[in-house]
Scaffold this active site. Structure first.
Site, short mmCIF file in Angstrom:
data_model
loop_
_atom_site.label_atom_id
_atom_site.label_comp_id
_atom_site.label_asym_id
_atom_site.label_seq_id
_atom_site.Cartn_x
_atom_site.Cartn_y
_atom_site.Cartn_z
N SER A 83 0.82 -1.21 0.00
CA SER A 83 0.00 0.00 0.00
C SER A 83 0.85 1.25 0.00
O SER A 83 0.50 2.27 -0.63
CB SER A 83 -0.96 -0.01 1.19
OG SER A 83 -0.25 -0.18 2.42
N ASN A 84 2.02 1.22 0.67
CA ASN A 84 2.89 2.39 0.68
C ASN A 84 3.61 2.60 -0.65
O ASN A 84 4.20 3.66 -0.88
CB ASN A 84 3.92 2.27 1.80
CG ASN A 84 3.30 2.46 3.16
OD1 ASN A 84 2.99 3.57 3.57
ND2 ASN A 84 3.07 1.36 3.86
N LYS A 202 1.19 -10.86 7.07
CA LYS A 202 1.44 -9.50 7.53
C LYS A 202 0.12 -8.97 8.03
O LYS A 202 -0.85 -8.82 7.27
CB LYS A 202 1.96 -8.62 6.39
CG LYS A 202 2.13 -7.16 6.82
CD LYS A 202 2.28 -6.19 5.67
CE LYS A 202 2.27 -4.76 6.17
NZ LYS A 202 2.24 -3.76 5.09
N SER A 204 -1.76 -5.87 9.68
CA SER A 204 -1.64 -4.44 9.92
C SER A 204 -2.76 -3.88 10.78
O SER A 204 -2.88 -2.67 10.94
CB SER A 204 -1.62 -3.69 8.57
OG SER A 204 -0.50 -4.07 7.81
N GLY A 228 2.47 -5.33 11.00
CA GLY A 228 2.32 -4.46 9.85
C GLY A 228 2.54 -3.00 10.13
O GLY A 228 2.24 -2.16 9.28
N VAL A 245 6.85 -5.43 8.88
CA VAL A 245 6.82 -4.70 7.61
C VAL A 245 6.29 -3.32 7.96
O VAL A 245 5.09 -3.14 8.18
CB VAL A 245 5.93 -5.39 6.57
CG1 VAL A 245 5.91 -4.61 5.27
CG2 VAL A 245 6.40 -6.82 6.34
#
Length: 333
Positions: A83-84, A202, A204, A228, A245
């Site tokens: 997403s980043n 992961k 988040s 996350g 992450v």
């Protein structure tokens, strides 16, 4: 084709153990006694921001410049197209070229995780295979969410099982409810952890109770849980997460690797002090200001941030000042 990909999938954990085992690496906190993971995900992974030029084209030269600086930080590996990385805004050919660019620059002892989640199972499989061909070591597969009302545990288990069966590289599940509005159900995680080609998640969401329960319920499987976000990294380690992450690692990679080290060495007071200083900056570049804030802060630490792709808008001057104050009051600027 289906037979060959299943054969590769069945052999992949053995190949991964030979290729990526780290001799002498400290036992991860999520590793049950006597059981070592076949694919080592322990450590910090920055989910790379995708650099764009002023005309919003992918700037591969600036990407390579950032990668040269990240090579000096003891990351376990890198994540691209999360997403980043503004994954939804990249064209298919750009996604593959970003993976290829990062793979060429990344030392072979570091893992490359690539986002390959799409809304349909077929598209996810096709992109996952392409990511593997471009050099990815692991596929990071976000939950499909457009028809979230139909995404029952049974539907998600079927989706990820098909992807895991067909993928020539190991798969890490990706639950990011802030973006998808969908938490991957616990029962689905526990079931999918038994798949030989699904090696972790992961998470988040930030629910530490849920993360601890995941670790507990998958302790007999070859499966690892990754935090996350940097905001709850220490707490995640305390309940058995293997690594993180963390968007903030694009900016403060060395301190996050130090936090990882302190936790593994059992230096909890020092780890707690460091974690406290990371919480507000992390919130600022995630929930508060998002990717525009992340890219602006990168520039203050010598990285190329650059613009986001529209419709993501740059920060206002007041927001920039608030962001800078958050880093400075916690001793980072």
């Amino acid at each position: 084709m289906a037979l060959s990909t299943r054969l590769v999938s069945s052999l992949r954990p053995t190949l991964a153990a030979l290729r990526w085992a780290v001799p002498g690496h400290c036992r991860g906190l999520s590793t049950p006694q006597g059981l070592e993971p076949s694919f080592d995900l322990r450590g910090i992974f920055p989910p790379l921001a995708t650099p764009f030029s002023p005309t919003q084209e992918v700037d591969y030269a600036q990407l390579e410049g950032n990668l040269s600086r990240y090579a000096k930080i003891p990351f376990r590996g890198l994540v691209v197209l999360g997403s980043n990385g503004e994954y939804p805004y990249l064209a298919p050919h750009e996604r593959l070229e970003v993976v290829s660019c990062v793979r060429r620059a990344l030392p072979r002892d570091r893992l490359l995780l690539a986002g390959s989640g799409c809304e349909s199972t077929q598209a996810t499989i096709e992109l996952t295979v392409s990511m593997a061909e471009a050099g990815a070591d692991v596929a990071l597969v976000v939950t499909p969410c457009y028809y979230r009302g139909a995404m029952t545990s049974a539907a998600l288990i079927h989706h990820y099982t098909e992807v895991g069966d067909a993928s020539p590289i190991p798969v890490v599940l990706y639950s990011v409810p802030a973006n998808t509005g969908l938490d991957l159900p616990m029962e689905a995680v526990v079931t999918l952890a038994q798949h030989s080609n699904i090696i972790g998640i992961k998470d988040s969401g930030g629910d530490i109770t849920r993360m601890g329960l995941m670790v507990h319920k998958t302790r007999q499987e070859d499966f690892q849980v990754l935090a996350g976000s940097a905001g709850f990294l220490l707490a995640s380690y305390a309940v058995g997460a293997s690594g993180g992450v963390c968007a903030l690692a694009n900016i403060l990679g060395a301190p996050l690797c130090q936090l990882d080290h302190l936790c593994r060495e059992g230096q909890w007071q020092e780890a707690r002090d460091l974690q406290h200083r990371l919480i507000e900056p992390n919130t600022a570049v995630t929930r508060r200001f998002g990717i525009p804030g992340l890219k602006k802060a990168m520039e203050w630490f010598g990285y190329y941030g650059g613009p986001c792709r529209a419709p993501l808008a740059p920060l206002s001057p007041a927001q920039v000042e608030e962001l800078r104050s958050t880093f400075s009051t916690n001793g980072w600027l």
